[in-house]
Enzyme design. Structure first.
Site, mmCIF file in Angstrom:
data_model
loop_
_atom_site.group_PDB
_atom_site.id
_atom_site.type_symbol
_atom_site.label_atom_id
_atom_site.label_comp_id
_atom_site.label_asym_id
_atom_site.label_seq_id
_atom_site.Cartn_x
_atom_site.Cartn_y
_atom_site.Cartn_z
ATOM 1 C CB SER A 171 5.023 -1.836 12.097
ATOM 2 O OG SER A 171 4.634 -0.498 12.353
ATOM 3 C CD GLU A 222 -3.534 -2.359 7.346
ATOM 4 O OE1 GLU A 222 -2.422 -2.561 6.887
ATOM 5 O OE2 GLU A 222 -4.201 -1.343 7.089
ATOM 6 C CD GLU A 273 -2.852 5.638 6.769
ATOM 7 O OE1 GLU A 273 -2.728 5.643 5.532
ATOM 8 O OE2 GLU A 273 -1.981 5.167 7.537
ATOM 9 C CG ASN A 310 -1.694 1.229 1.460
ATOM 10 O OD1 ASN A 310 -1.777 2.070 0.564
ATOM 11 N ND2 ASN A 310 -2.287 1.372 2.639
ATOM 12 C CD1 TRP A 311 3.862 1.072 -2.595
ATOM 13 C CD2 TRP A 311 4.126 2.234 -4.489
ATOM 14 N NE1 TRP A 311 4.818 0.442 -3.346
ATOM 15 C CE2 TRP A 311 4.996 1.127 -4.513
ATOM 16 C CE3 TRP A 311 4.117 3.107 -5.577
ATOM 17 C CZ2 TRP A 311 5.858 0.876 -5.590
ATOM 18 C CZ3 TRP A 311 4.969 2.846 -6.652
ATOM 19 C CH2 TRP A 311 5.827 1.749 -6.653
ATOM 20 C CE LYS A 312 -0.134 3.294 4.719
ATOM 21 N NZ LYS A 312 -0.113 3.419 6.162
ATOM 22 N N GLY A 365 2.486 2.230 10.837
ATOM 23 C CA GLY A 365 3.523 3.257 10.705
ATOM 24 C C GLY A 365 4.220 3.613 12.010
ATOM 25 C CG HIS A 413 -5.917 2.013 5.227
ATOM 26 N ND1 HIS A 413 -5.492 2.976 6.118
ATOM 27 C CD2 HIS A 413 -4.897 1.140 5.091
ATOM 28 C CE1 HIS A 413 -4.257 2.687 6.485
ATOM 29 N NE2 HIS A 413 -3.862 1.582 5.882
ATOM 30 N N GLY A 438 2.759 -1.115 4.294
ATOM 31 C CA GLY A 438 2.842 0.297 3.931
ATOM 32 C C GLY A 438 4.285 0.702 3.673
ATOM 33 N N GLY A 439 4.914 1.285 4.685
ATOM 34 C CA GLY A 439 6.261 1.848 4.549
ATOM 35 C C GLY A 439 7.265 0.913 3.895
HETATM 36 P P1 PGA Z 1 2.782 0.310 7.640
HETATM 37 O O1 PGA Z 1 1.318 0.550 7.000
HETATM 38 O O2 PGA Z 1 3.281 -0.994 7.067
HETATM 39 O O3 PGA Z 1 3.581 1.479 7.184
HETATM 40 O O4 PGA Z 1 2.594 0.239 9.122
HETATM 41 C C1 PGA Z 1 0.425 -0.515 6.795
HETATM 42 C C2 PGA Z 1 -0.867 0.002 6.214
HETATM 43 O O5 PGA Z 1 -1.335 1.064 6.632
HETATM 44 O O6 PGA Z 1 -1.464 -0.647 5.325
#
Ligand code: PGA
Length: 254
Positions: A211, A165, A95, A10-12, A171, A93, A232-233
Site C-alpha cells: 500500500s 512486504e 501471492e 509490480n504490475w501483477k 493491497g 512474493h 503494486g496498485g
Molecule cells: P500494493 O502491492 O502496493 O498494491 O499493496 C504491493 C506488492 O504486492 O508488491
C-alpha cells in the site's frame, strides 16, 4: 546508504498492450528523476515490448521457474526472461507463496537459477497479520528470508534487493507503522550482514512494500534502512507511480 533509492512497480496480472502507453510515460518521467532508480515488472507478455521502448527504466519479471528449460508446461525460465530483455525478477512474493504453495527451498532454487542467468533478484519476505499480532513478525521474517536467499551471491550489492512486504498491508490500504518498518528493516540488515559480510550486507537495498502510494511514500522511504519501495496498485498509472518516484527524489535531496 550510497545506493540510489529503487522504486519498482509490480504490475501483477494487470496489463495488455494498451498499457504500453503508461510504461512509456513512466520511462519518460524517469528520465527526469535520475537520482532514483525506476523499474517495472509487467506480466511476462509485456516484458519484451516494454524493453524495446524503454530508454531509462529496467524491465523485469514477477517470477521464474527454477530450471533452465525442459518439459515444464506453462513455465518461463530465467534465461527466457533475460532473452526478452528482462534485467531482474521478483521472487518469493506472498501471492506466489500463498497462491502457488511456493516454499522457501523452491524460492532459493529460483533465485540461484535467476542469478546464474545474469538477472538481478528482488527477494520478498513478510509476515501475516496473525504472526504480527502474536509478536512473532521479526523472527518469522528472518527465518523465511534466511531460508529463501542463496547462501552465496557474487556481487550481492549489485545483484540482490530485499523487499519487506507485510502480507496484511498488500493491497489493503494499511501500512506498517514507521517504527515497525524501521525495526524490521534493521533486523533484515543484520541478517544480510551476517550472510554476506559487513561491506555487502550494509549496502544491499531493502525495499518496503504494501500500500505504498504518493501520499505516504516520502515518510516511508525516509525511514531508516528503507532503500525504496515495491509498489503494486499505485504502479499501474504513470501519475501515481511517478508521484512515488518524486517523493523518493525529495528524500535524497533532503
Ligand atoms: P500494493 O502491492 O502496493 O498494491 O499493496 C504491493 C506488492 O504486492 O508488491
Amino acid at each position: 546508504m550510497t545506493q540510489r533509492p529503487y522504486i519498482v512497480g509490480n504490475w501483477k496480472m494487470h496489463g495488455t498492450r494498451a498499457m504500453l502507453s503508461e510504461a512509456r510515460a513512466i520511462d519518460r518521467a524517469a528520465q527526469r528523476h535520475m537520482k532514483v532508480e525506476v523499474a517495472i515488472a509487467p506480466p511476462y507478455t509485456l516484458i519484451h515490448p516494454v524493453h524495446r521502448e524503454a530508454e531509462q527504466i529496467a524491465v523485469g519479471a514477477q517470477d521464474c521457474h527454477e530450471h533452465d528449460g525442459g518439459a515444464h508446461t506453462g513455465d518461463i525460465s530465467a534465461a527466457m526472461i533475460a532473452d526478452a530483455g528482462g534485467k531482474f525478477v521478483i521472487l518469493g512474493h506472498s501471492e506466489r507463496r500463498e497462491g502457488h504453495g511456493e516454499k522457501d527451498a523452491l524460492i532459493r532454487a529460483k533465485a540461484e537459477s535467476a542469478l546464474a542467468a545474469g538477472l538481478r533478484i528482488i527477494m520478498c519476505c513478510g509476515e501475516s497479520g496473525e504472526t504480527r499480532d502474536k509478536g512473532n513478525a521479526v523472527a518469522f521474517v528472518k527465518k523465511q528470508l534466511k531460508a529463501s536467499l542463496p547462501k552465496e551471491i557474487e556481487e550481492p550489492v549489485e545483484k540482490l534487493t530485499v523487499a519487506y512486504e507485510p502480507i496484511w498491508a498488500i493491497g489493503t490500504g494499511k501500512t506498517a507503522t514507521l517504527e515497525d518498518i524501521a525495526e524490521m528493516h534493521g533486523e533484515i540488515r543484520k541478517l544480510l550482514v551476517s550472510l554476506y559480510g559487513e561491506e555487502a550486507g550494509s549496502e544491499v537495498r531493502i525495499l518496503y512494500g504494501g500500500s505504498v502510494k504518493p501520499e505516504n511514500a516520502a515518510e516511508i522511504i525516509g525511514t531508516a534502512e528503507v532503500g525504496g519501495a515495491l509498489v503494486g496498485g499505485a504502479s499501474l498509472t504513470a501519475d501515481s507511480f511517478m508521484g512515488i518516484a518524486m517523493a523518493a527524489t525529495e528524500s535524497v535531496e533532503g
